[in-house]
Motif scaffolding. Structure first.
Motif, short mmCIF file in Angstrom:
data_model
loop_
_atom_site.label_atom_id
_atom_site.label_comp_id
_atom_site.label_asym_id
_atom_site.label_seq_id
_atom_site.Cartn_x
_atom_site.Cartn_y
_atom_site.Cartn_z
N VAL A 168 41.33 30.31 30.33
CA VAL A 168 41.88 29.75 31.57
C VAL A 168 43.16 30.47 32.02
CG1 VAL A 168 42.95 27.69 32.57
CG2 VAL A 168 40.78 27.50 31.36
N PRO A 169 44.14 30.75 31.13
CA PRO A 169 45.32 31.49 31.60
C PRO A 169 44.97 32.85 32.19
CG PRO A 169 45.77 30.48 29.47
CD PRO A 169 44.30 30.32 29.72
N THR A 170 43.98 33.53 31.61
CA THR A 170 43.59 34.83 32.15
C THR A 170 42.93 34.68 33.51
OG1 THR A 170 43.21 35.56 29.87
CG2 THR A 170 42.38 36.97 31.63
N LEU A 171 42.05 33.70 33.66
CA LEU A 171 41.42 33.46 34.96
C LEU A 171 42.45 33.11 36.03
CD1 LEU A 171 38.32 31.39 33.78
CD2 LEU A 171 38.24 33.65 34.83
N GLU A 202 38.10 39.79 38.99
CA GLU A 202 37.73 38.37 38.86
C GLU A 202 36.23 38.21 38.66
OE1 GLU A 202 38.79 34.19 41.02
OE2 GLU A 202 38.12 35.82 42.31
N HIS A 203 35.44 38.97 39.41
CA HIS A 203 33.99 38.84 39.28
C HIS A 203 33.52 39.28 37.90
CE1 HIS A 203 32.31 38.05 43.49
NE2 HIS A 203 33.62 37.89 43.56
N LEU A 204 34.04 40.40 37.41
CA LEU A 204 33.63 40.88 36.09
C LEU A 204 34.02 39.89 35.01
CD1 LEU A 204 33.55 44.36 34.61
CD2 LEU A 204 35.03 42.74 33.46
N LEU A 205 35.27 39.41 35.06
CA LEU A 205 35.73 38.47 34.04
C LEU A 205 34.93 37.18 34.09
CD1 LEU A 205 37.75 37.69 31.83
CD2 LEU A 205 39.34 36.99 33.63
N SER A 206 34.72 36.64 35.28
CA SER A 206 33.97 35.39 35.41
C SER A 206 32.55 35.52 34.89
CB SER A 206 33.95 34.94 36.88
OG SER A 206 35.25 34.69 37.35
N TRP A 207 31.92 36.65 35.19
CA TRP A 207 30.54 36.84 34.73
C TRP A 207 30.48 36.86 33.21
CZ3 TRP A 207 27.44 40.10 31.91
CH2 TRP A 207 26.08 39.99 32.14
N HIS A 208 31.42 37.55 32.58
CA HIS A 208 31.40 37.64 31.12
C HIS A 208 31.79 36.31 30.47
CE1 HIS A 208 30.31 41.77 30.23
NE2 HIS A 208 30.96 42.12 31.32
N VAL A 209 32.70 35.56 31.09
CA VAL A 209 33.02 34.22 30.57
C VAL A 209 31.77 33.34 30.62
CG1 VAL A 209 34.34 32.13 30.98
CG2 VAL A 209 35.48 34.34 31.09
N SER A 210 31.09 33.36 31.76
CA SER A 210 29.88 32.56 31.89
C SER A 210 28.84 32.97 30.86
CB SER A 210 29.31 32.72 33.31
OG SER A 210 28.12 31.98 33.46
N SER A 211 28.68 34.27 30.65
CA SER A 211 27.70 34.74 29.66
C SER A 211 28.09 34.30 28.25
CB SER A 211 27.60 36.27 29.71
OG SER A 211 27.16 36.70 30.99
N PRO A 266 50.36 38.53 36.03
CA PRO A 266 51.47 37.61 35.74
C PRO A 266 51.05 36.53 34.76
CG PRO A 266 50.48 37.06 37.86
CD PRO A 266 49.77 38.29 37.37
N LEU A 267 51.14 36.82 33.49
CA LEU A 267 50.62 35.91 32.47
C LEU A 267 51.67 34.93 31.95
CD1 LEU A 267 48.45 38.47 30.53
CD2 LEU A 267 47.60 36.43 31.66
N GLY A 268 52.93 35.35 31.89
CA GLY A 268 53.94 34.48 31.31
C GLY A 268 53.83 34.46 29.80
#
Length: 340
Positions: free
Chosen positions: A153-156, A174-183, A108-110
């Protein structure tokens, strides 16, 4: 005299035909992935411009969208490509491709940037190479602050909402996206710090029990870009360790992140705001800045201030980099020792 026959003009491509890069951004895959699919699974564009440049029509993109949906549901790529080639009602009808509202695997991105939709689709497919490439492209094209606020941020948030609505599903997304954002954030190289005058560091940490550290990782990267020294302690820093770190580093400011009200601790904030450091008889203390929705709207102590968003946090912290300390909630400048 016989008229000279004129060659027939070349048939024009459909006006909506897109380049490989534009299609990749739209679908949330890397251009390399599209070329690999074309080579391995024969699912490529029907037209090429002079010089072998690929141009994707709406029908071509519809096939790719079906393949993306199937791979996101766990179908092997070869089978997904076969289904996309052989059975695509949207392609046969010449329908304009687009997201299907209410689809189980959609987020649900809007109303967001196209890059945000592409990143979300890649994350749902668990397409790690595409997630990495799309993040790198967004950061390079838009800069850290805009990419963080308008793409990442909207994707997270969309992944978080989907997880909350679907129970334990989408945790892996969520875990995959967060890890790649952090990297991606850690790959941003800091600017060289000016040698003189020496600027005390900014200390960044999550409160005890808080595991969500991405926002302060973004702040650390943004401060580093501006040449400000940072001491990052990440998630779930124990209270005693936090106070010891303040005494040992003598920071110009301390930023404490709390994602939820269950981790926000006003007593801890007051305690950290009162920590003194330096030589006996000339004790100093740091400005305390509270970040994250867990703290609510106010500040638990007159010596603390609230931060709201990455852009405004940079204005509070980075603008007075010449030596003045960030202002407290009461509107006073922090102690002179916080950087002067």
């Amino acid at each position: 005299m016989e008229p000279v026959p004129q060659p027939e003009p070349p048939q024009d491509l459909p006006a909506a035909a897109l380049s490989t890069g534009a299609v990749a951004r739209r679908l949330g895959v890397s251009p390399t992935t599209l070329r690999s699919w074309e080579r391995r699974y024969v699912i490529g564009p029907a037209h090429r411009e002079d010089g072998r440049h690929r141009r994707w029509t709406p029908q071509d993109i519809a096939r790719l969208e079906l393949m993306c949906r199937l791979t996101a549901q766990g179908v092997p790529p070869a089978e997904a490509a076969r289904a996309a080639r052989d059975d695509t009602p949207a392609t046969r009808a010449g329908a304009r491709p687009g997201p299907v509202a209410g689809r189980p695997d959609s987020l649900p991105l809007g109303k967001v940037r196209p890059e945000c939709r592409g990143l979300a689709r890649a994350a749902v497919r668990l397409d790690a190479p595409s997630v990495e490439e799309l993040l790198a492209t967004a950061l390079a094209e838009h800069g850290l602050v805009t990419a963080w606020e308008e793409v990442i941020v909207p994707t997270l948030h969309a992944v978080g909402r989907k997880w909350a609505a679907a129970g334990e599903r989408y945790v892996e997304v969520e875990h995959l996206l967060s890890w790649h954002v952090s990297s991606a954030l850690r790959r941003i190289r800091p600017a060289p710090a000016p040698p003189h005058p020496a600027v005390p560091p900014v200390l960044l940490a999550c409160v005890p029990g808080e595991q969500h550290s991405l926002p302060i990782e973004a702040l650390a990267a943004a401060l580093g870009e501006r040449g400000l020294p940072v001491r990052m302690f990440g998630a779930d820093l124990p209270a005693d360790a936090l106070r010891d770190a303040v005494r040992r580093t003598g920071p110009r400011a301390v930023v404490l992140w709390s994602q939820s009200r269950t981790t926000a601790d006003p007593a801890l904030a007051r305690s950290v705001a009162g920590v003194e450091w330096g030589l006996r008889g000339a004790r100093l203390h740091s400005a305390l800045l509270l970040a994250g929705p867990g703290w609510g709207a106010g500040a638990p102590d007159p010596r603390t201030a609230r931060l709201f968003g990455l852009r405004s946090a940079l204005q509070v912290i980075a603008v007075p980099a010449a030596g003045a300390a960030p202002e407290t909630a009461a509107g006073r400048a922090g102690p002179a020792a916080c950087g002067s």
